[in-house]
Structure formats: C-alpha cells, structure tokens
Scaffold this motif. Structure first.
Motif, PDB file in Angstrom:
ATOM      1  N   PRO A 199     -52.371   7.790  29.679  1.00 27.07           N
ATOM      2  CA  PRO A 199     -52.225   7.362  28.282  1.00 27.07           C
ATOM      3  C   PRO A 199     -52.878   8.361  27.336  1.00 27.07           C
ATOM      4  CG  PRO A 199     -52.875   5.520  29.663  1.00 27.07           C
ATOM      5  CD  PRO A 199     -52.969   6.762  30.529  1.00 27.07           C
ATOM      6  N   GLY A 200     -52.180   8.688  26.259  1.00 28.41           N
ATOM      7  CA  GLY A 200     -52.713   9.632  25.296  1.00 28.41           C
ATOM      8  C   GLY A 200     -52.203  11.051  25.467  1.00 28.41           C
ATOM      9  N   TRP A 201     -51.557  11.308  26.625  1.00 31.51           N
ATOM     10  CA  TRP A 201     -50.999  12.634  26.858  1.00 31.51           C
ATOM     11  C   TRP A 201     -49.592  12.714  26.269  1.00 31.51           C
ATOM     12  CZ3 TRP A 201     -52.916  16.717  30.148  1.00 31.51           C
ATOM     13  CH2 TRP A 201     -54.185  16.475  30.657  1.00 31.51           C
ATOM     14  N   ILE A 202     -49.215  13.937  25.872  1.00 32.56           N
ATOM     15  CA  ILE A 202     -47.841  14.176  25.450  1.00 32.56           C
ATOM     16  C   ILE A 202     -47.314  15.384  26.205  1.00 32.56           C
ATOM     17  CG2 ILE A 202     -48.215  13.238  23.146  1.00 32.56           C
ATOM     18  CD1 ILE A 202     -48.170  16.103  22.117  1.00 32.56           C
ATOM     19  N   GLN A 203     -46.016  15.465  26.339  1.00 33.81           N
ATOM     20  CA  GLN A 203     -45.430  16.596  27.040  1.00 33.81           C
ATOM     21  C   GLN A 203     -44.263  17.202  26.264  1.00 33.81           C
ATOM     22  OE1 GLN A 203     -44.396  15.664  31.080  1.00 33.81           O
ATOM     23  NE2 GLN A 203     -44.821  17.720  31.775  1.00 33.81           N
ATOM     24  N   MET A 204     -43.678  16.440  25.382  1.00 36.27           N
ATOM     25  CA  MET A 204     -42.563  16.914  24.584  1.00 36.27           C
ATOM     26  C   MET A 204     -42.909  16.755  23.113  1.00 36.27           C
ATOM     27  SD  MET A 204     -40.362  17.915  26.787  1.00 36.27           S
ATOM     28  CE  MET A 204     -38.891  18.098  25.793  1.00 36.27           C
ATOM     29  N   PRO A 205     -42.217  17.476  22.223  1.00 34.02           N
ATOM     30  CA  PRO A 205     -42.491  17.316  20.797  1.00 34.02           C
ATOM     31  C   PRO A 205     -42.401  15.859  20.361  1.00 34.02           C
ATOM     32  CG  PRO A 205     -41.053  19.191  21.158  1.00 34.02           C
ATOM     33  CD  PRO A 205     -41.202  18.504  22.489  1.00 34.02           C
ATOM     34  N   ASN A 228     -55.464  19.348  11.881  1.00 31.92           N
ATOM     35  CA  ASN A 228     -55.132  19.628  13.281  1.00 31.92           C
ATOM     36  C   ASN A 228     -55.894  20.860  13.761  1.00 31.92           C
ATOM     37  OD1 ASN A 228     -52.914  17.603  13.549  1.00 31.92           O
ATOM     38  ND2 ASN A 228     -52.040  18.853  11.913  1.00 31.92           N
ATOM     39  N   PHE A 229     -56.508  20.741  14.939  1.00 32.87           N
ATOM     40  CA  PHE A 229     -57.314  21.842  15.471  1.00 32.87           C
ATOM     41  C   PHE A 229     -57.001  22.004  16.949  1.00 32.87           C
ATOM     42  CE2 PHE A 229     -61.160  24.054  16.870  1.00 32.87           C
ATOM     43  CZ  PHE A 229     -61.350  24.964  15.840  1.00 32.87           C
ATOM     44  N   ASN A 250     -62.456  13.568  10.779  1.00 31.95           N
ATOM     45  CA  ASN A 250     -61.558  14.374   9.944  1.00 31.95           C
ATOM     46  C   ASN A 250     -60.654  15.333  10.704  1.00 31.95           C
ATOM     47  OD1 ASN A 250     -62.411  13.892   6.921  1.00 31.95           O
ATOM     48  ND2 ASN A 250     -64.320  13.984   8.100  1.00 31.95           N
ATOM     49  N   VAL A 251     -60.770  15.367  12.027  1.00 33.37           N
ATOM     50  CA  VAL A 251     -59.991  16.320  12.825  1.00 33.37           C
ATOM     51  C   VAL A 251     -59.122  15.585  13.834  1.00 33.37           C
ATOM     52  CG1 VAL A 251     -60.116  18.231  14.476  1.00 33.37           C
ATOM     53  CG2 VAL A 251     -61.721  18.136  12.551  1.00 33.37           C
ATOM     54  N   ARG A 252     -57.904  16.069  14.002  1.00 35.35           N
ATOM     55  CA  ARG A 252     -57.026  15.673  15.103  1.00 35.35           C
ATOM     56  C   ARG A 252     -57.005  16.861  16.057  1.00 35.35           C
ATOM     57  NH1 ARG A 252     -52.960  15.220  12.352  1.00 35.35           N
ATOM     58  NH2 ARG A 252     -52.965  12.970  11.935  1.00 35.35           N
ATOM     59  N   PHE A 253     -57.690  16.715  17.182  1.00 36.54           N
ATOM     60  CA  PHE A 253     -57.746  17.792  18.164  1.00 36.54           C
ATOM     61  C   PHE A 253     -56.490  17.763  19.033  1.00 36.54           C
ATOM     62  CE2 PHE A 253     -62.216  16.856  17.267  1.00 36.54           C
ATOM     63  CZ  PHE A 253     -62.729  18.124  17.050  1.00 36.54           C
ATOM     64  N   VAL A 268     -57.971  12.841  20.063  1.00 40.14           N
ATOM     65  CA  VAL A 268     -57.553  14.004  20.848  1.00 40.14           C
ATOM     66  C   VAL A 268     -56.152  13.767  21.378  1.00 40.14           C
ATOM     67  CG1 VAL A 268     -58.078  15.518  22.794  1.00 40.14           C
ATOM     68  CG2 VAL A 268     -59.958  14.407  21.542  1.00 40.14           C
ATOM     69  N   MET A 269     -55.238  14.661  21.009  1.00 37.34           N
ATOM     70  CA  MET A 269     -53.875  14.636  21.519  1.00 37.34           C
ATOM     71  C   MET A 269     -53.821  15.564  22.728  1.00 37.34           C
ATOM     72  SD  MET A 269     -52.632  12.623  19.241  1.00 37.34           S
ATOM     73  CE  MET A 269     -50.863  12.709  19.555  1.00 37.34           C
ATOM     74  N   MET A 270     -53.686  14.991  23.928  1.00 36.51           N
ATOM     75  CA  MET A 270     -53.661  15.784  25.147  1.00 36.51           C
ATOM     76  C   MET A 270     -52.243  16.296  25.411  1.00 36.51           C
ATOM     77  SD  MET A 270     -56.833  15.768  26.148  1.00 36.51           S
ATOM     78  CE  MET A 270     -56.655  16.469  27.795  1.00 36.51           C
ATOM     79  N   VAL A 271     -52.121  17.588  25.644  1.00 37.48           N
ATOM     80  CA  VAL A 271     -50.822  18.212  25.891  1.00 37.48           C
ATOM     81  C   VAL A 271     -50.843  18.833  27.285  1.00 37.48           C
ATOM     82  CG1 VAL A 271     -49.110  19.858  25.060  1.00 37.48           C
ATOM     83  CG2 VAL A 271     -50.672  18.766  23.426  1.00 37.48           C
ATOM     84  N   HIS A 272     -49.941  18.373  28.151  1.00 37.98           N
ATOM     85  CA  HIS A 272     -49.866  18.926  29.508  1.00 37.98           C
ATOM     86  C   HIS A 272     -49.290  20.330  29.433  1.00 37.98           C
ATOM     87  CE1 HIS A 272     -48.233  18.684  33.868  1.00 37.98           C
ATOM     88  NE2 HIS A 272     -49.448  19.189  33.835  1.00 37.98           N
TER      89      HIS A 272
END
Length: 210
Positions: free
Chosen positions: A6-12, A127-128, A150-153, A170-174
C-alpha cells in the motif's frame, strides 16, 4: 510480479498532476544513477518540470571538500545533455538552480523548500525527489516538522519492503534503480559516469587526490 505494498505506485497517476518537483544533492559528481533517476521521474510520475538544486555544503557532509560549486553545476549541465541523448523521447523540462550556491553556507532542504514554495507548490505541498537510502534518516532532517507538513516526497526504490516514516507523505515508486556512487567515482571508478562528465573530469583534473 510481486504485489506492491500500500502506498506504492508503478504507473503514472491519473487525476493527479504535480507539475514541478525539486531534486537536491551534492552531485559530486553527477553520475549515471542521477541520469537514470531523471528518466524514472519522467517515465513513472506525472511530474512535468524538474528543478535540480545542487547543494553548496550538504548538511550531512559538513567538513567534506567537494568539487567547486561551479564545477558541479557545469557537470550537471553536461549530464543533462547526455540524458537528453539517451532518452530523446522524455518530455520533462529540466532546470538547474544555483540558489543554494549563491546563498552560501550549509544547505538545508527546508530552506530550499521555503524558497521555491510559491513557485513549485502543488496542492499545498512541494514535490521532492529522493531515493530509498534517505528513508531511515528522513525524520532526522533539519526542520523536519516543516518538511513533513509541506513536502510530498517521491521515493524511488527497487526494494518492495522499504518502509517510509508514517509521519511524512511519501509516494513510493517501484524503480529499476541504477547503482552508482559518487564516492566510488572519486576513488577512481569512472565507468559510473556519462561520457561528457567523464571528459570534463579528465580535462579539469578533478578528484585525482582522492
């Protein structure tokens, strides 16, 4: 493929369009890992504009003697040129900011976020871009209270078990992260550099004392 946590993304992401992101670092020197990360940002997120912010003096590397700020900016410019040649279909806009170098002193991400906030804010946050090596110490960053609010990592990781701190967004990207190390390069492993950056280092005689 293993199911994503949960919380991970893989596609736009559809319906969410953060236009601008910041990416900081010493870039001493910039290497193929940085180039690949820029491609991953372009290919796997909705980010359309990336501002790369080289540190003047990294908070976690105080006492070190990096290459000059001017040399690191020049190498970043060359690395971006090599990136464009490698990934000509990527449409992301890239900029290098000299703000931390012109400001001087120790570079703190919170100060940089404040400086760029009005320009880069997206839905109340900036976004960082980070790698998963940052996660264990993220809550130790200077002025973390401001950062978490204040940050979206956007964290790029090939480790599906990586755990972001619950206190931060935190947006996790595989990601298929390319392993490269500025420390190893400074010790002589020049195969981790893109061609133009390697030529610049040779011409300027950088890192020969390490």
């Amino acid at each position: 493929m293993a199911a994503l946590r949960p919380g991970w993304i893989q596609m736009p992401i559809t319906g969410m369009k953060p236009r601008t992101a910041l990416m900081g670092g010493s870039f001493d020197p910039p290497h193929i890992g940085h180039i690949h990360l820029i491609h991953e940002v372009a290919a796997m997120t909705p980010i359309e504009r990336l501002i790369i912010v080289p540190a003047n003096i990294s908070n976690f590397k105080q006492g070190s003697c990096p290459a000059s700020f001017s040399d690191r900016v020049d190498m970043l410019s060359l690395a971006i040129g090599d990136y464009r040649a490698l990934y000509p279909d990527d449409e992301i806009m890239l900029e290098i900011s000299r703000w931390e170098g012109e400001r001087g002193g120790v570079s703190y991400t919170a100060d940089t976020i404040r400086h760029f906030y009005s320009e880069a804010v997206d839905d109340g946050r900036v976004n960082f871009i980070i790698g998963d090596d940052i996660l264990p110490d993220l809550e130790k960053w200077h002025d973390y209270g401001y950062l978490k609010d204040n940050v979206r990592f956007w964290c790029f990781s090939r480790d599906l078990d990586a755990e972001p701190p619950a206190s931060a967004l935190v947006m996790m990207v595989h990601s298929s992260v390319v392993t490269a190390s500025s420390t190893a390069i400074r010790s002589g492993q020049m195969d981790m550099l893109s061609e133009s950056v390697r030529e610049y280092i040779d011409e300027r005689g950088l890192y020969r004392a390490e």
